[in-house]
Design an enzyme around this catalytic site. Sequence first.
Site, mmCIF file in Angstrom:
data_model
loop_
_atom_site.group_PDB
_atom_site.id
_atom_site.type_symbol
_atom_site.label_atom_id
_atom_site.label_comp_id
_atom_site.label_asym_id
_atom_site.label_seq_id
_atom_site.Cartn_x
_atom_site.Cartn_y
_atom_site.Cartn_z
ATOM 1 N N HIS A 75 21.491 110.589 79.462
ATOM 2 C CA HIS A 75 21.418 112.026 79.760
ATOM 3 C C HIS A 75 22.085 112.338 81.095
ATOM 4 C CE1 HIS A 75 19.045 112.745 76.256
ATOM 5 N NE2 HIS A 75 18.029 112.026 76.678
ATOM 6 N N LEU A 127 34.464 132.283 83.384
ATOM 7 C CA LEU A 127 33.885 131.572 82.243
ATOM 8 C C LEU A 127 32.421 131.935 82.139
ATOM 9 C CD1 LEU A 127 34.037 129.282 80.019
ATOM 10 C CD2 LEU A 127 33.278 127.705 81.821
ATOM 11 N N ASP A 162 26.039 115.512 71.606
ATOM 12 C CA ASP A 162 25.253 114.476 70.947
ATOM 13 C C ASP A 162 25.736 113.086 71.341
ATOM 14 O OD1 ASP A 162 23.322 113.463 69.279
ATOM 15 O OD2 ASP A 162 24.432 113.813 67.433
#
Length: 242
Positions: free
Chosen positions: A39, A133, A22
Amino acid sequence: MQSTLQLTHPTKENLHVAIIMDGNGRWANKRGLPRQAGHQAGVAALRDVVEASPKLGINMLTVYAFSADNWKRPADEISAIFILLKRYLEREMANLVKANIKLTTIGRRDRIPGEIASALQHAEKITANCTKLHLRVALDYSSRDSILAAAAACHKVMPKRAIFAHKLAGRETPRDVDLLIRTSGEKRLSDFLLWEAAYAELYFTDQLWPDFGEADLSAAVEEYHRRDRRYGAVQDAASTAA
């Protein structure tokens, strides 16, 4: 009555961390830049966090990239987000395979632009055997919608929690969230992994997502390890189960 919820007891080498990324827009606004620039900076932050995660004992990372409610945003911002996602997939796939990182997505696919959906499917295919991962990207995602869909799949039968968790996970093996991080100072879950985060440790930071890096992730993980996780039991019993 003893709970039947299936809980994982992680070690320092198998954490599932979830992040609500956020603050991209506020980061851009503070600098007099368009929201799209925020972004773009957020993608760079994600790259750093993904690279740092295995070093911190994280073997599953779930990030909230685009919620089902984000369709309410301006069309040009939505378009910019998906353009950035496409570029990320084009530029990073070879690096993900080289780094042994598996990529999957959770959420709806039917509303995602066709070329993006195809690129995601290709990325999932070529990284399917990677094991260092597991990076999960939540796109057009709503936890409440996911829970409703899993409930509908049970056909009026009250399932055990473990069975329901498998329905919710779809093709994946269900994993509880160990640590849930939210950046930008907001302190809410925003319909993200509500079932999986039932016993997650919550960590909130004022750092805006584009400024969040390895040091911030390390601080969050260190705080997680300092906390006493009892899963509803008393301390001695919880220590024995862990």
